[in-house]
Design a protein around this motif. Structure first.
Motif, PDB file in Angstrom:
ATOM      1  N   ASN A 122     -42.858  83.616  48.651  1.00 49.60           N
ATOM      2  CA  ASN A 122     -44.035  82.942  48.108  1.00 49.60           C
ATOM      3  C   ASN A 122     -43.717  82.287  46.765  1.00 49.60           C
ATOM      4  N   LYS A 126     -43.676  78.023  46.297  1.00 45.83           N
ATOM      5  CA  LYS A 126     -44.643  77.446  45.362  1.00 45.83           C
ATOM      6  C   LYS A 126     -43.991  76.867  44.108  1.00 45.83           C
ATOM      7  N   SER A 139     -48.946  80.763  54.336  1.00 44.57           N
ATOM      8  CA  SER A 139     -48.955  82.170  53.928  1.00 44.57           C
ATOM      9  C   SER A 139     -47.677  82.861  54.354  1.00 44.57           C
TER      10      SER A 139
END
Length: 515
Positions: A122, A126, A139
């Motif tokens: 994650n 990002k 996700s």
């Protein structure tokens, strides 16, 4: 921008079980280790943070100390890494599950768990340098102590490759590293076979790696020490290997004979394609580029065989495509779609209303011969009346800034071999990137790309080959040549060091001492 990126098409639509040895037995290998492996690099890494590192030039610096969820093997096979089983769930390439090994720890001693891996992925998706590659992921969650699920908002057929050492997004960062990301650029926080020895590292000059005492498979640790020396001067770098001060080097074509005469062994494989990107396809700055006939004229005006011979000699080949042989989007019948024909180029320009040519602004970079290819193209364009004002950048960062500034209609490029899906993210979909800074839209191309991304693995290559043919027909770029990645090494000391299409030779697992 030079990006040497990836491996051939992947086939991971069903859940795969890898026949791998768990960490217990593999860790007790009696294999002897070599003393020190020394590699020469032309430049320091942009960052040691896997999420911020430049794919291609920085892989060796990162892969020594970070294990990845999966690994790409020779020929584009998907192999086990930190995960032992993996695959897409259902149809459409939108949900991907994998299961981690038991008992693995990071170099700092903390356990590699599903929560830790999900947090790392994650962070990278990002905050990474190449967020476009993972923009479809919405996700990443731990579904059990050792199980992780990735869910995508749209089809993403290249998740196994994204999770490998080739693209580094799957390089797993420990929770301690994520707690203070500012340290990731200069220290290592991985679970790889080595860890950065900061006491014996001078940033920008040399980087020293020592074995990770907690590594799950000691048989993969072949050296007591690995050192990467930064030597920007190519002649000085080659001399260091010839005299035994180093063991491995990346060469340019003009150095091959000297390396061989010095007793070094050569390994090579198609790695990079170069040319000029006609980025302003909508004619925002240079109105003529909006006309397909003009873009095709610029292709017919280029003598690719002559440029290829002059710049890369026998270590490459002419091409009209933005892919490499062996990759899923390579269409052999389109490699010479625009044969050199300046008369036809002039005719097309006249039909488009530009019998005397036109002018445009172009940007390129002085790395790996990219500027030489750009200059050769510009000289040949002059023969049909097209004049280009060139700005040459001296670093990747400078090139990125200029490429995305929307101040230049054409961009000199070098780009590594990538799957059709990855190429589409950078070049073809209507969002701004360094390779599509004006976010050009082509509804037919977008439709085809969506269908290819969702297709089963056995249908994907044919669809991506048709997409490449379509893009070449639309003349979005003037691809000129593909160049081999060329490496020299001391075969009296080193074994297992071999090039494969589109990716760097593997240092972390495969390069071992000759016994």
């Amino acid at each position: 921008m030079l990006r040497r990126r990836t491996a051939p098409a992947l086939a991971a639509v069903a859940l795969l079980a890898a026949s791998v040895t768990a960490c217990g037995s593999a860790a007790h290998s009696s294999q002897s280790q070599g003393d020190t492996l020394t590699i020469v690099s032309a430049s320091p890494p942009a960052s040691l943070n896997p999420a911020k590192a430049n794919v291609g030039s920085d892989n060796w610096f990162v892969n020594l100390s970070y294990d990845t969820v999966l690994r790409m093997g020779a020929g584009g096979t998907v192999d086990a890494g930190l995960a032992t089983t993996w695959g897409y769930v259902g149809a459409g390439n939108r949900t991907f599950d994998f299961t981690l090994r038991e008992g693995v720890t990071f170099a700092d001693g903390t356990p590699v768990t599903a929560d830790a891996v999900a947090a790392s992925l994650n962070y990278s998706r990002k905050n990474g340098l190449n967020v476009a590659w993972v923009s479809a992921i919405d996700s990443v969650t731990a579904t059990g102590p050792l199980t992780v699920r990735i869910h995508c908002s749209s089809a993403h057929p290249n998740l196994p490759q994204m999770l490998s050492q080739v693209l580094m997004i799957g390089s797993v960062i420990s929770p301690k590293g994520l707690a203070d990301p500012s340290k990731l650029g200069t220290q290592s926080f991985g679970a790889g076979p080595y860890l950065l020895d900061t006491a014996h590292t001078a940033s920008g000059d040399h980087y020293t790696y020592t074995p990770n005492p907690h590594y799950w498979d000691k048989s993969k640790i072949h050296w007591k020490k690995v050192v990467i020396k930064v030597i920007p001067n190519p002649n000085s770098a080659l001399q260091a290997v010839k005299t035994g001060q180093a063991d491995i080097i990346t060469l340019n074509p003009g150095q091959v004979d000297t390396a061989r005469s010095g007793g070094l062994t050569i390994t090579k494989s198609p790695a990079v394609f170069m040319g000029v990107n006609l980025a302003d396809r909508d004619g925002t700055l240079a109105a003529p580029l909006k006309d397909l006939r003009v873009r095709q004229a610029l292709n017919y005006a280029v003598n690719r065989p002559a440029i290829t011979k002059a710049i890369v000699q026998q270590y490459g080949a002419p091409t009209d495509e933005i892919t490499l042989p062996g990759l899923d989007s390579y269409a052999a019948d389109y490699d010479n779609h625009y044969p050199y024909d300046p008369a036809k180029a002039r005719k097309l320009l006249a039909e488009a209303g530009y019998p005397n040519g036109f002018s445009l602004k172009m940007e390129t970079q002085g790395l790996m011969g990219i500027d030489l290819v750009t200059q050769a193209v510009v000289e040949q364009w002059k023969q049909i009346g097209v004049k280009a004002e060139i700005t040459t950048d001296t670093s990747i960062g400078q090139w990125l800034g200029n490429a995305t500034s929307r101040k230049y209609s054409a961009l000199g490029f070098g780009y590594g071999g990538a799957t059709g899906y990855v190429v589409s993210l950078d070049w073809m979909l209507p969002h701004p990137t360094a390779f599509n800074p004006f976010a050009t839209q082509d509804p037919e191309l977008t439709r085809r790309l969506a269908a290819a991304a969702a297709a089963p693995a056995d249908r994907g290559p044919a669809l991506y080959q048709d997409i490449m043919r379509y893009a070449v027909d639309q003349a979005w770029f003037v691809s000129v040549l593909r160049m081999d990645g060329i490496y020299a090494y001391n075969a009296r000391k080193v074994t297992g060091f071999a090039a494969s299409p589109g990716s760097l030779p593997d240092l972390a697992w495969s390069t071992a001492p000759r016994t």
